[in-house]
Scaffold this active site. Structure first.
Site, PDB file in Angstrom:
ATOM      1  N   THR A   7     -28.050-130.804 -28.719  1.00 55.30           N
ATOM      2  CA  THR A   7     -27.959-131.774 -27.661  1.00 55.30           C
ATOM      3  C   THR A   7     -26.623-132.271 -27.223  1.00 55.30           C
ATOM      4  O   THR A   7     -25.689-132.360 -28.000  1.00 55.30           O
ATOM      5  CB  THR A   7     -28.836-132.965 -27.980  1.00 55.30           C
ATOM      6  N   LYS A  39     -35.234-135.438 -24.056  1.00 54.94           N
ATOM      7  CA  LYS A  39     -34.480-136.370 -24.891  1.00 54.94           C
ATOM      8  C   LYS A  39     -34.131-137.669 -24.168  1.00 54.94           C
ATOM      9  O   LYS A  39     -33.351-138.469 -24.669  1.00 54.94           O
ATOM     10  CB  LYS A  39     -33.204-135.694 -25.369  1.00 54.94           C
ATOM     11  N   GLY A  51     -31.368-142.188 -24.279  1.00 51.24           N
ATOM     12  CA  GLY A  51     -31.193-140.784 -24.580  1.00 51.24           C
ATOM     13  C   GLY A  51     -30.813-140.668 -26.040  1.00 51.24           C
ATOM     14  O   GLY A  51     -30.108-141.526 -26.564  1.00 51.24           O
ATOM     15  N   SER A 130     -23.558-132.851 -29.814  1.00 57.40           N
ATOM     16  CA  SER A 130     -22.626-131.777 -30.121  1.00 57.40           C
ATOM     17  C   SER A 130     -21.642-131.464 -28.996  1.00 57.40           C
ATOM     18  O   SER A 130     -20.516-131.083 -29.252  1.00 57.40           O
ATOM     19  CB  SER A 130     -23.397-130.514 -30.499  1.00 57.40           C
TER      20      SER A 130
END
Length: 179
Positions: A7, A39, A51, A130
């Site tokens: 994500t 998400k 989120g 990430s």
């Protein structure tokens, strides 16, 4: 056990509007486990949008707790975030959750973490996950050099740039806005 990575979530407040978006990829090790995970969620009848990045099950637990805190504190966004962060840090069960969350109300963005942090981001831009540094860098540049874009356009382009660079981020985007 294979560590789950996934994500990028990005939020921008620009010209009185908030957009928050995320990609849809979840990976296990070096394999894409799912490409269309949602998400982003609206809470409080669409007055709050969140989120999350990290373990999906953990994020859902946190989302439910955050909604409980919003209800317990009469919809007071910042108070609910602080109370969630306190619980997250001190509760034996919550302390083990591996996730982060961006929460946005009509006029503010907060990053909430399991270390007890409730951060109001600089420049009204937040990113987690990430690919967060790629998305945040892109959003910062867009806000500075392309102020004619909407918050939603900035989030979309920032997430697309992150997806071009980060192997844990894809181009299946979900973006929600608040006015």
């Amino acid at each position: 056990m294979t560590k789950i990575r996934s994500t990028t979530v990005c939020a921008v407040l620009h010209n009185g509007k908030i957009a928050i978006g995320a990609d849809g990829q979840a990976t296990m090790g070096n394999t894409v486990a799912k490409s269309n995970v949602k998400k982003i969620r609206k809470l409080q009848g669409g007055k709050v949008v969140i989120g999350f990045a990290g373990s999906t099950a953990d994020a859902f637990s946190l989302m439910e707790r955050f909604e409980e805190k919003l209800n317990a504190h009469g919809g007071n966004f910042k108070r609910a975030a602080i109370e969630l962060a306190k619980d997250w840090r001190t509760d034996r069960f919550l302390r083990k959750l591996e996730a982060m969350m961006i929460a946005a109300s009509q006029d503010e963005i907060l990053v909430i973490s399991g270390t007890g942090d409730v951060l109001e981001p600089d420049n009204q831009i937040a990113a987690i996950g990430s690919g967060s540094m790629y998305a945040q860098s892109a959003a910062t540049a867009l806000k500075k050099h392309a102020p004619h874009l909407t918050a939603e356009e900035m989030v979309r382009e920032s997430l697309n740039i992150a997806a071009d660079i980060c192997i844990y981020t894809n181009h299946n985007l979900i973006i929600e806005t608040l006015d």
